[in-house]
Write a protein that holds these residues in place. Structure first.
Motif, PDB file in Angstrom:
ATOM      1  N   LEU A   1       0.847  -1.187   0.000  1.00 25.64           N
ATOM      2  CA  LEU A   1       0.000   0.000   0.000  1.00 25.64           C
ATOM      3  C   LEU A   1       0.883   1.237   0.000  1.00 25.64           C
ATOM      4  N   SER A   2       0.282   2.403  -0.026  1.00 22.08           N
ATOM      5  CA  SER A   2       1.062   3.644  -0.013  1.00 22.08           C
ATOM      6  C   SER A   2       1.862   3.791   1.277  1.00 22.08           C
ATOM      7  N   THR A   3       1.484   3.059   2.327  1.00 25.91           N
ATOM      8  CA  THR A   3       2.220   3.079   3.595  1.00 25.91           C
ATOM      9  C   THR A   3       3.463   2.200   3.558  1.00 25.91           C
ATOM     10  N   GLY A   4       3.583   1.364   2.516  1.00 20.72           N
ATOM     11  CA  GLY A   4       4.703   0.440   2.409  1.00 20.72           C
ATOM     12  C   GLY A   4       4.388  -0.935   2.973  1.00 20.72           C
ATOM     13  N   GLU A   5       3.243  -1.094   3.619  1.00 14.98           N
ATOM     14  CA  GLU A   5       2.855  -2.387   4.199  1.00 14.98           C
ATOM     15  C   GLU A   5       2.151  -3.229   3.133  1.00 14.98           C
ATOM     16  N   TYR A   6       2.402  -4.528   3.166  1.00 16.13           N
ATOM     17  CA  TYR A   6       1.699  -5.417   2.250  1.00 16.13           C
ATOM     18  C   TYR A   6       0.202  -5.349   2.525  1.00 16.13           C
ATOM     19  N   ALA A   7      -0.589  -5.327   1.456  1.00 11.77           N
ATOM     20  CA  ALA A   7      -2.039  -5.204   1.585  1.00 11.77           C
ATOM     21  C   ALA A   7      -2.634  -6.341   2.415  1.00 11.77           C
ATOM     22  N   SER A   8      -2.196  -7.571   2.157  1.00  7.79           N
ATOM     23  CA  SER A   8      -2.752  -8.717   2.883  1.00  7.79           C
ATOM     24  C   SER A   8      -2.424  -8.644   4.373  1.00  7.79           C
ATOM     25  N   LYS A   9      -1.217  -8.203   4.700  1.00  7.77           N
ATOM     26  CA  LYS A   9      -0.835  -8.083   6.107  1.00  7.77           C
ATOM     27  C   LYS A   9      -1.608  -6.940   6.772  1.00  7.77           C
ATOM     28  N   ALA A  10      -1.795  -5.830   6.070  1.00  5.52           N
ATOM     29  CA  ALA A  10      -2.555  -4.710   6.622  1.00  5.52           C
ATOM     30  C   ALA A  10      -3.991  -5.128   6.920  1.00  5.52           C
ATOM     31  N   LEU A  11      -4.580  -5.905   6.037  1.00  9.64           N
ATOM     32  CA  LEU A  11      -5.950  -6.373   6.251  1.00  9.64           C
ATOM     33  C   LEU A  11      -6.011  -7.333   7.435  1.00  9.64           C
ATOM     34  N   LEU A  12      -5.075  -8.256   7.511  1.00 13.56           N
ATOM     35  CA  LEU A  12      -5.054  -9.200   8.630  1.00 13.56           C
ATOM     36  C   LEU A  12      -4.802  -8.465   9.951  1.00 13.56           C
ATOM     37  N   ARG A  13      -3.932  -7.465   9.935  1.00 15.56           N
ATOM     38  CA  ARG A  13      -3.678  -6.674  11.131  1.00 15.56           C
ATOM     39  C   ARG A  13      -4.942  -5.934  11.573  1.00 15.56           C
ATOM     40  N   ALA A  14      -5.720  -5.420  10.625  1.00 21.27           N
ATOM     41  CA  ALA A  14      -6.977  -4.738  10.953  1.00 21.27           C
ATOM     42  C   ALA A  14      -7.971  -5.714  11.601  1.00 21.27           C
ATOM     43  N   VAL A  15      -8.030  -6.926  11.079  1.00 15.88           N
ATOM     44  CA  VAL A  15      -8.934  -7.942  11.648  1.00 15.88           C
ATOM     45  C   VAL A  15      -8.525  -8.274  13.080  1.00 15.88           C
ATOM     46  N   VAL A  16      -7.240  -8.549  13.289  1.00 16.22           N
ATOM     47  CA  VAL A  16      -6.770  -8.930  14.625  1.00 16.22           C
ATOM     48  C   VAL A  16      -6.930  -7.757  15.599  1.00 16.22           C
ATOM     49  N   SER A  17      -6.710  -6.537  15.143  1.00 11.59           N
ATOM     50  CA  SER A  17      -6.935  -5.357  16.003  1.00 11.59           C
ATOM     51  C   SER A  17      -8.397  -5.260  16.406  1.00 11.59           C
ATOM     52  N   ASP A  18      -9.289  -5.499  15.456  1.00 11.24           N
ATOM     53  CA  ASP A  18     -10.722  -5.435  15.758  1.00 11.24           C
ATOM     54  C   ASP A  18     -11.115  -6.538  16.737  1.00 11.24           C
ATOM     55  N   ILE A  19     -10.595  -7.733  16.535  1.00 13.28           N
ATOM     56  CA  ILE A  19     -10.895  -8.833  17.460  1.00 13.28           C
ATOM     57  C   ILE A  19     -10.341  -8.508  18.847  1.00 13.28           C
ATOM     58  N   THR A  20      -9.141  -7.947  18.904  1.00 11.75           N
ATOM     59  CA  THR A  20      -8.525  -7.578  20.181  1.00 11.75           C
ATOM     60  C   THR A  20      -9.431  -6.636  20.968  1.00 11.75           C
ATOM     61  N   SER A  21     -10.070  -5.709  20.278  1.00 11.15           N
ATOM     62  CA  SER A  21     -10.914  -4.716  20.957  1.00 11.15           C
ATOM     63  C   SER A  21     -12.179  -5.320  21.546  1.00 11.15           C
ATOM     64  N   ARG A  22     -12.494  -6.550  21.201  1.00  7.24           N
ATOM     65  CA  ARG A  22     -13.737  -7.178  21.629  1.00  7.24           C
ATOM     66  C   ARG A  22     -13.577  -8.111  22.833  1.00  7.24           C
ATOM     67  N   TYR A  23     -12.344  -8.307  23.289  1.00  6.08           N
ATOM     68  CA  TYR A  23     -12.118  -9.273  24.355  1.00  6.08           C
ATOM     69  C   TYR A  23     -11.224  -8.708  25.441  1.00  6.08           C
ATOM     70  N   SER A  24     -11.342  -9.287  26.610  1.00  5.96           N
ATOM     71  CA  SER A  24     -10.497  -8.961  27.753  1.00  5.96           C
ATOM     72  C   SER A  24      -9.226  -9.806  27.672  1.00  5.96           C
ATOM     73  N   PRO A  25      -8.117  -9.323  28.243  1.00  3.92           N
ATOM     74  CA  PRO A  25      -6.891 -10.135  28.245  1.00  3.92           C
ATOM     75  C   PRO A  25      -7.055 -11.474  28.970  1.00  3.92           C
ATOM     76  N   GLN A  26      -8.052 -11.599  29.853  1.00  5.14           N
ATOM     77  CA  GLN A  26      -8.272 -12.886  30.531  1.00  5.14           C
ATOM     78  C   GLN A  26      -8.935 -13.919  29.626  1.00  5.14           C
ATOM     79  N   ASP A  27      -9.486 -13.477  28.506  1.00  8.67           N
ATOM     80  CA  ASP A  27     -10.147 -14.390  27.586  1.00  8.67           C
ATOM     81  C   ASP A  27      -9.117 -15.136  26.741  1.00  8.67           C
ATOM     82  N   THR A  28      -9.405 -16.374  26.461  1.00  8.88           N
ATOM     83  CA  THR A  28      -8.616 -17.147  25.515  1.00  8.88           C
ATOM     84  C   THR A  28      -9.407 -17.159  24.215  1.00  8.88           C
ATOM     85  N   VAL A  29      -8.818 -16.601  23.172  1.00 12.22           N
ATOM     86  CA  VAL A  29      -9.512 -16.484  21.899  1.00 12.22           C
ATOM     87  C   VAL A  29      -8.727 -17.245  20.838  1.00 12.22           C
TER      88      VAL A  29
END
Length: 156
Positions: A71-99
């Motif tokens: 992308l224009s940021t220099g990050e691979y598109a597939s990795k940027a998309l996967l990072r967005a997914v994992v960030s979104d999932i992270t926001s939905r759970y507590s650190p005590q949760d096993t996901v």
């Protein structure tokens, strides 16, 4: 990419998800839509804080003109998309949760398989014609450089 999401990905995500727990993420590079992903909680997944939860990465696609590219940021598109997914999932759970995050991938889809494998996913079985890839949220966070969430009662 748009046809795939309209014709099958969103319907499949809705069929297997808990009510009101489907997430659709769009990845843009400036004004250009370059990726989309859908994820949801697996029906029957835990619902108590500190429990075991399963999330399914139902669909994950980048536009053909950015596949394998950056992308224009220099990050691979597939990795940027996967990072967005994992960030979104992270926001939905507590650190005590096993996901556990799973994804179904056709064996012939080598680009998606390589991307998941580079970020710590591994084959955990097979479901019909698909390989089941799995990774813990914690391992995915580490592989993608995402800080764990604060201790919150996220969506419980």
């Amino acid at each position: 990419m748009q046809t795939y999401f309209q014709d099958s990905a969103l319907t499949e995500a809705q069929a297997g998800a808990l009510p009101y727990d489907q997430r659709l993420l769009l990845l843009r590079d400036a004004e250009d839509l370059v990726g989309a992903a859908a994820h949801y909680s697996e029906a029957g997944s835990g619902n108590d804080s500190g429990g075991l939860f399963e999330r399914r990465l139902a669909a994950y696609a980048t536009a053909s003109h950015v596949q394998g590219g950056t992308l224009s940021t220099g990050e691979y598109a597939s990795k940027a998309l996967l990072r967005a997914v994992v960030s979104d999932i992270t926001s939905r759970y507590s650190p005590q949760d096993t996901v556990i995050i799973t994804a179904l991938v056709l064996a012939m889809n080598k680009p998606s398989r390589r991307c998941l494998e580079r970020c710590g996913w591994s084959i955990a079985g097979q479901q019909g014609p698909h390989l089941v890839y799995a990774n813990s949220l914690q391992a995915a966070q580490e592989a993608l450089g995402i800080a764990p969430s604060s201790d919150i009662d996220a969506f419980h």
